[in-house]
Design an enzyme around this catalytic site. Sequence first.
Site, short mmCIF file in Angstrom:
data_model
loop_
_atom_site.label_atom_id
_atom_site.label_comp_id
_atom_site.label_asym_id
_atom_site.label_seq_id
_atom_site.Cartn_x
_atom_site.Cartn_y
_atom_site.Cartn_z
N ASP A 197 11.93 -12.45 -6.55
CA ASP A 197 11.43 -13.81 -6.36
C ASP A 197 12.26 -14.62 -7.33
O ASP A 197 12.01 -14.61 -8.54
CB ASP A 197 9.94 -13.90 -6.71
CG ASP A 197 9.40 -15.28 -6.37
OD1 ASP A 197 10.01 -16.28 -6.81
OD2 ASP A 197 8.39 -15.38 -5.67
N HIS A 198 13.26 -15.33 -6.81
CA HIS A 198 14.25 -15.88 -7.73
C HIS A 198 13.67 -16.93 -8.68
O HIS A 198 14.23 -17.20 -9.72
CB HIS A 198 15.49 -16.39 -6.99
CG HIS A 198 15.33 -17.71 -6.31
ND1 HIS A 198 14.74 -17.85 -5.09
CD2 HIS A 198 15.68 -18.96 -6.69
CE1 HIS A 198 14.75 -19.13 -4.74
NE2 HIS A 198 15.32 -19.83 -5.70
N HIS A 260 7.10 -18.17 -4.46
CA HIS A 260 7.62 -18.83 -5.67
C HIS A 260 6.54 -19.57 -6.47
O HIS A 260 6.40 -19.38 -7.67
CB HIS A 260 8.69 -19.86 -5.30
CG HIS A 260 9.84 -19.29 -4.52
ND1 HIS A 260 10.35 -18.04 -4.76
CD2 HIS A 260 10.59 -19.83 -3.52
CE1 HIS A 260 11.37 -17.83 -3.93
NE2 HIS A 260 11.53 -18.89 -3.16
C1 BG6 Z 1 14.08 -20.25 -0.91
C2 BG6 Z 1 13.53 -20.92 0.33
O1 BG6 Z 1 13.36 -19.10 -1.20
O2 BG6 Z 1 14.01 -21.17 -2.00
C3 BG6 Z 1 14.30 -22.20 0.64
O3 BG6 Z 1 13.62 -20.02 1.43
C4 BG6 Z 1 14.31 -23.11 -0.57
O4 BG6 Z 1 13.75 -22.87 1.76
C5 BG6 Z 1 14.75 -22.35 -1.81
O5 BG6 Z 1 15.20 -24.18 -0.30
C6 BG6 Z 1 14.58 -23.21 -3.04
O6 BG6 Z 1 15.18 -22.59 -4.13
P1 BG6 Z 1 15.71 -23.43 -5.35
O7 BG6 Z 1 16.13 -22.41 -6.35
O8 BG6 Z 1 16.84 -24.27 -4.84
O9 BG6 Z 1 14.56 -24.28 -5.79
#
Ligand code: BG6
Length: 507
Positions: A197-198, A260
């Site tokens: 989960d980045h 997230h």
């Molecule tokens: C991803 C989603 O997990 O996270 C995308 O599938 C979203 O829809 C993205 O744009 C957002 O990531 P970050 O790091 O740009 O906030």
Amino acid sequence: MADANPFQDPLRFERRVPSCAVVIFGANGDLTKRKLLPSLYRLAFERRLPQGFAVIGISRTAMTDVEFRKKMESSVKEFLENSPFDQELWDDFARGLYYIAGDVADAALYQRLSVRLDEISQIRQTAGNALFYLSTQPSHYATAAEGLGNAGLARAAGGAWRRLVVEKPFGHDQSSAKDLELALHRHFSEEQIYRIDHYLGKETVQNILAFRFGNPLFEPLWNRQYIQHVQITAAESIGVEGRGGYYQEAGALRDMIQNHLLQVLATVAMEPSAVFEPTAVRDERAKLLRSIRIYKPDDVDTFAVAGQYGPSASGAKAMPGFRQEEGVDPKAMTDTYAAVEFQIDNWRWAGVPFYVRSGKRMPKRVTDIAIRFNPVPHSLFSSDTARPNMLILRIQPEEGISLRFSSKQPGPGMKLRPVSMDFNYGTSFGMRTPTAYETLLVDAMTGDATLYTRQDMVEASWEAVQPVLDVWGDRKADPFPNYAAGSWGPRESDEMLSRKGHEWRIP
Ligand code: BG6
């Protein structure tokens, strides 16, 4: 279940990555070119990768190793953002990139991979260690895990390790998440599975733990006695950017909140663990997620609001509505905006609403957490000028922390005005912040699962959103579109808060 403890060196940043090969399924996809390869290259640039290192890309497209290297070179140049590109270093790094064309459903692919892994282990001295990274379409995860297992690749001889990194989504709902789990566990143990989960890898999200548990100042206030409510916002100005097919099935609640933002919520609300160690930290996160109240179907309209953007002609640029985007069904009932009020049923948080919202095509890109403290018990000053204290944890794009409080406006009388005390990452540390994928790739290669989600957390967060998904999925009338592209979401979302005397902060 105990995780391997990688904390011989408590300074996570200093840990050395062991020799290994990273095998990427979906090597021709977006994530590989935008995130994985640029992150691996940056790690190489910062001398954080070991001598014995290789990447094996797998996808269906026919390509030679040389063509794969060329393709990755242009992706890395395009997506490095502000980091420098060093041609000599790239050439050296690229000698460790290999490619295999094949179909994940074809058993022969895994036989070829097995042979290549052995050869590359010899050539690149990767010690037989391998990190399999599933970055394919989610419908292929189970097939790939099965293929690896059947070919005997989930285990290695002579003490070498094998790990499996799985990208979200982990299932489409509660029951498919369980099915996926069964399929992964057929060949891989829980200790081998790294669910990414980045958001948990973002420096600013990790800093929430440092802020809370490394400073005694706020912790005594971090509870229902002093905090009135919490707002977690993840707004994106972009639309679906060519991902219409995936997104119309997912929607904002599944795409951002179930994973997230619930992880962010857990980080804000969890109890401190006794030690900073993977099992202990993840136990606390899981416990918090399990404390989220599960709504009954009749409660859903009170606690959740769905939105979908329509076209906008305002501003310099006219924007299409969601149903006019490429690859989207003109009748799609997808939520491109979702707002949910979560309640945490435990001693610390009973009665404190956690408002969580996320949307595409909002006025700007911003992710932050606003913690609103209770007002003063008795106001001495004119009530329209005093504002409640607010702590804002800024996740992106500006990274930092602000504390808002009231101050006397200079001059006669006692007029108060809100002012702000700001900490800004860039100016305080003056160094590049590693991206989430750099952090998480290093963690997986070193065997540190602290920032990865565990099956019990995945299940608890599906459980928390499932009643909302069910009610939204059964809708008869078509409420969409209900907000204009480029606005802050539907009116109903403001009403959800105003019923409690609260309002969304404009970030
Ligand atoms: C991803 C989603 O997990 O996270 C995308 O599938 C979203 O829809 C993205 O744009 C957002 O990531 P970050 O790091 O740009 O906030």
